[in-house]
Design a protein around this motif. Structure first.
Motif, PDB file in Angstrom:
ATOM      1  N   THR A  14      10.699   4.545 -19.517  1.00 48.65           N
ATOM      2  CA  THR A  14       9.355   4.928 -19.962  1.00 48.65           C
ATOM      3  C   THR A  14       8.928   4.068 -21.140  1.00 48.65           C
ATOM      4  OG1 THR A  14      10.224   6.591 -21.506  1.00 48.65           O
ATOM      5  CG2 THR A  14       9.704   7.345 -19.281  1.00 48.65           C
ATOM      6  N   GLN A  15       7.654   3.742 -21.192  1.00 51.60           N
ATOM      7  CA  GLN A  15       6.957   3.172 -22.351  1.00 51.60           C
ATOM      8  C   GLN A  15       7.341   1.742 -22.717  1.00 51.60           C
ATOM      9  OE1 GLN A  15       6.720   5.701 -25.823  1.00 51.60           O
ATOM     10  NE2 GLN A  15       6.536   7.560 -24.613  1.00 51.60           N
ATOM     11  N   ILE A  16       8.633   1.432 -22.856  1.00 52.30           N
ATOM     12  CA  ILE A  16       9.017   0.110 -23.369  1.00 52.30           C
ATOM     13  C   ILE A  16      10.000  -0.583 -22.436  1.00 52.30           C
ATOM     14  CG2 ILE A  16       8.605   0.705 -25.773  1.00 52.30           C
ATOM     15  CD1 ILE A  16      11.522   1.245 -26.117  1.00 52.30           C
ATOM     16  N   ALA A  17      10.178  -1.883 -22.649  1.00 54.82           N
ATOM     17  CA  ALA A  17      11.030  -2.687 -21.772  1.00 54.82           C
ATOM     18  C   ALA A  17      12.497  -2.308 -21.913  1.00 54.82           C
ATOM     19  CB  ALA A  17      10.858  -4.165 -22.112  1.00 54.82           C
ATOM     20  N   ALA A  18      13.218  -2.391 -20.797  1.00 54.86           N
ATOM     21  CA  ALA A  18      14.645  -2.083 -20.796  1.00 54.86           C
ATOM     22  C   ALA A  18      15.387  -2.999 -21.756  1.00 54.86           C
ATOM     23  CB  ALA A  18      15.203  -2.240 -19.388  1.00 54.86           C
ATOM     24  N   GLY A  19      16.337  -2.411 -22.480  1.00 55.39           N
ATOM     25  CA  GLY A  19      17.138  -3.178 -23.415  1.00 55.39           C
ATOM     26  C   GLY A  19      16.552  -3.319 -24.801  1.00 55.39           C
ATOM     27  N   SER A  20      15.348  -2.797 -25.003  1.00 57.62           N
ATOM     28  CA  SER A  20      14.719  -2.903 -26.318  1.00 57.62           C
ATOM     29  C   SER A  20      15.501  -2.112 -27.366  1.00 57.62           C
ATOM     30  CB  SER A  20      13.285  -2.373 -26.283  1.00 57.62           C
ATOM     31  OG  SER A  20      12.491  -3.114 -25.380  1.00 57.62           O
ATOM     32  N   ALA A  21      15.773  -2.752 -28.497  1.00 61.54           N
ATOM     33  CA  ALA A  21      16.420  -2.057 -29.612  1.00 61.54           C
ATOM     34  C   ALA A  21      15.372  -1.182 -30.284  1.00 61.54           C
ATOM     35  CB  ALA A  21      16.997  -3.057 -30.594  1.00 61.54           C
ATOM     36  N   THR A  22      15.608   0.116 -30.320  1.00 65.81           N
ATOM     37  CA  THR A  22      14.589   1.051 -30.798  1.00 65.81           C
ATOM     38  C   THR A  22      14.888   1.658 -32.162  1.00 65.81           C
ATOM     39  OG1 THR A  22      15.679   2.846 -29.596  1.00 65.81           O
ATOM     40  CG2 THR A  22      13.889   1.680 -28.462  1.00 65.81           C
ATOM     41  N   VAL A  23      16.116   2.126 -32.326  1.00 63.73           N
ATOM     42  CA  VAL A  23      16.508   2.800 -33.570  1.00 63.73           C
ATOM     43  C   VAL A  23      17.885   2.318 -34.001  1.00 63.73           C
ATOM     44  CG1 VAL A  23      17.060   5.016 -34.664  1.00 63.73           C
ATOM     45  CG2 VAL A  23      15.139   4.864 -33.082  1.00 63.73           C
ATOM     46  N   LEU A  24      18.032   2.073 -35.285  1.00 62.19           N
ATOM     47  CA  LEU A  24      19.325   1.735 -35.879  1.00 62.19           C
ATOM     48  C   LEU A  24      19.848   2.954 -36.611  1.00 62.19           C
ATOM     49  CD1 LEU A  24      21.603  -0.108 -36.989  1.00 62.19           C
ATOM     50  CD2 LEU A  24      19.988  -0.816 -38.789  1.00 62.19           C
ATOM     51  N   GLY A  25      21.007   3.446 -36.187  1.00 60.28           N
ATOM     52  CA  GLY A  25      21.641   4.564 -36.872  1.00 60.28           C
ATOM     53  C   GLY A  25      22.662   4.055 -37.874  1.00 60.28           C
ATOM     54  N   LEU A  26      22.603   4.553 -39.090  1.00 60.32           N
ATOM     55  CA  LEU A  26      23.529   4.145 -40.152  1.00 60.32           C
ATOM     56  C   LEU A  26      24.206   5.379 -40.743  1.00 60.32           C
ATOM     57  CD1 LEU A  26      21.186   1.651 -42.041  1.00 60.32           C
ATOM     58  CD2 LEU A  26      22.993   1.061 -40.418  1.00 60.32           C
ATOM     59  N   GLY A  27      25.539   5.340 -40.869  1.00 65.10           N
ATOM     60  CA  GLY A  27      26.266   6.430 -41.486  1.00 65.10           C
ATOM     61  C   GLY A  27      26.925   7.351 -40.470  1.00 65.10           C
ATOM     62  N   PRO A  28      27.375   8.491 -40.939  1.00 62.25           N
ATOM     63  CA  PRO A  28      27.284   8.991 -42.301  1.00 62.25           C
ATOM     64  C   PRO A  28      27.985   8.071 -43.300  1.00 62.25           C
ATOM     65  CG  PRO A  28      27.990  10.724 -40.781  1.00 62.25           C
ATOM     66  CD  PRO A  28      28.079   9.432 -40.053  1.00 62.25           C
ATOM     67  N   ALA A  29      27.359   7.915 -44.468  1.00 58.01           N
ATOM     68  CA  ALA A  29      27.882   7.062 -45.531  1.00 58.01           C
ATOM     69  C   ALA A  29      27.304   7.540 -46.857  1.00 58.01           C
ATOM     70  CB  ALA A  29      27.513   5.602 -45.274  1.00 58.01           C
ATOM     71  N   PRO A  30      27.932   7.188 -47.967  1.00 57.46           N
ATOM     72  CA  PRO A  30      27.393   7.592 -49.271  1.00 57.46           C
ATOM     73  C   PRO A  30      25.967   7.061 -49.465  1.00 57.46           C
ATOM     74  CG  PRO A  30      29.648   6.810 -49.509  1.00 57.46           C
ATOM     75  CD  PRO A  30      29.232   6.503 -48.103  1.00 57.46           C
ATOM     76  N   LYS A  31      25.111   7.889 -50.003  1.00 56.64           N
ATOM     77  CA  LYS A  31      23.717   7.506 -50.236  1.00 56.64           C
ATOM     78  C   LYS A  31      23.630   6.231 -51.082  1.00 56.64           C
ATOM     79  CE  LYS A  31      19.425   9.196 -52.354  1.00 56.64           C
ATOM     80  NZ  LYS A  31      19.307   8.066 -53.300  1.00 56.64           N
ATOM     81  N   ALA A  32      24.537   6.097 -52.045  1.00 57.97           N
ATOM     82  CA  ALA A  32      24.509   4.934 -52.924  1.00 57.97           C
ATOM     83  C   ALA A  32      24.694   3.640 -52.149  1.00 57.97           C
ATOM     84  CB  ALA A  32      25.602   5.070 -53.988  1.00 57.97           C
ATOM     85  N   VAL A  33      25.480   3.687 -51.078  1.00 59.59           N
ATOM     86  CA  VAL A  33      25.710   2.507 -50.255  1.00 59.59           C
ATOM     87  C   VAL A  33      24.531   2.271 -49.318  1.00 59.59           C
ATOM     88  CG1 VAL A  33      27.244   1.401 -48.585  1.00 59.59           C
ATOM     89  CG2 VAL A  33      28.202   2.828 -50.386  1.00 59.59           C
ATOM     90  N   LEU A  34      24.047   3.346 -48.690  1.00 62.93           N
ATOM     91  CA  LEU A  34      22.906   3.211 -47.787  1.00 62.93           C
ATOM     92  C   LEU A  34      21.681   2.650 -48.514  1.00 62.93           C
ATOM     93  CD1 LEU A  34      23.107   6.485 -45.637  1.00 62.93           C
ATOM     94  CD2 LEU A  34      23.697   4.147 -44.953  1.00 62.93           C
ATOM     95  N   ASP A  35      21.521   3.017 -49.785  1.00 64.70           N
ATOM     96  CA  ASP A  35      20.384   2.520 -50.555  1.00 64.70           C
ATOM     97  C   ASP A  35      20.441   1.001 -50.719  1.00 64.70           C
ATOM     98  OD1 ASP A  35      19.289   5.010 -50.812  1.00 64.70           O
ATOM     99  OD2 ASP A  35      20.021   5.362 -52.855  1.00 64.70           O
ATOM    100  N   GLN A  36      21.652   0.446 -50.694  1.00 67.97           N
ATOM    101  CA  GLN A  36      21.794  -1.003 -50.790  1.00 67.97           C
ATOM    102  C   GLN A  36      21.287  -1.696 -49.521  1.00 67.97           C
ATOM    103  OE1 GLN A  36      22.851  -2.599 -53.596  1.00 67.97           O
ATOM    104  NE2 GLN A  36      22.888  -0.544 -54.508  1.00 67.97           N
TER     105      GLN A  36
END
Length: 218
Positions: A188-210
């Protein structure tokens, strides 16, 4: 001077009354499930199963391909399911809040419903990588426990395009942050193989902020 037990008795009576009322209500509704009602429920479940089987057959028929095309399709699916197992043990000594960040591409024109589904894919994939299989290099029980114990905090952020998402992904890997990129199946909606969302973590907020400190909230 009032007896403490006497002063608390109205509260106890109120609690007992509430529990009694709840029990009576539950018993009433359970009593409504008569044999005929049970038969009706079984019939509804049977109809649902029949409908699901028909839809499955229709989908299989619609997507029938010859051997060469089918082989290519399987290869695409394998590419979409590639997972990089990132060892995040080095982050366990960093104190503070642990959260998950979901970075959403803005140039694909996805609807809110589509975005919600893609974020769910990313969150589940990240959790699967870090918290479900001790044989994985990405398994980190301590980080997972810190995240689960504090309400599984998540944040959604905007990402302008794939190039930016690739840079964020590379930076996350370099910092030892558990990561996963969702590639859409293209139904649906977009082409196959399209990168849509990057999931990061769980990780310390201090690191994710970097990694995501310059991104705006979705």
């Amino acid at each position: 001077m009032l007896d403490p037990q006497m002063s608390s008795s109205p509260l106890n009576l109120a609690v007992l009354f509430s529990l009694s009322a709840l029990s009576l209500t539950t018993g009433y509704y359970l009593g409504q499930i008569t044999p005929s009602r049970k038969d009706e429920i079984q019939e509804l479940l049977k109809q649902a199963k029949t409908k699901a089987e028909r839809e499955k057959e229709a989908y299989a028929s619609e997507h029938e391909t010859d051997g060469d095309e089918e082989s290519g399709e399987e290869d695409d699916e394998d590419d979409d399911e590639d997972e990089i197992e990132i060892d995040s043990i080095c982050l366990n000594d960093i104190p503070g809040e642990v959260r998950m960040a979901l970075v959403i591409r803005q140039d694909l024109g996805m609807t809110k419903g589509k975005i919600a589904a893609q974020c769910c894919h990313a969150a589940l994939a990240c959790f699967r990588l870090i918290g479900t299989d001790p044989s994985r290099a990405s398994y980190n029980q301590e980080m997972t426990h810190r995240w689960l114990a504090r309400g599984q905090a998540k944040i959604t952020l905007k990402c302008p395009d794939k190039e930016t998402m690739d840079e964020l992904f590379a930076k996350a890997i370099a910092l030892g942050v558990n990561s996963y990129v969702v590639h859409d199946a293209g139904r649906t909606q977009i082409a196959a193989g399209s990168a849509t969302v990057l999931g990061l973590g769980p990780a310390p907020k201090a690191v994710l902020d970097q990694i995501t400190g310059d991104l705006k909230l979705y």
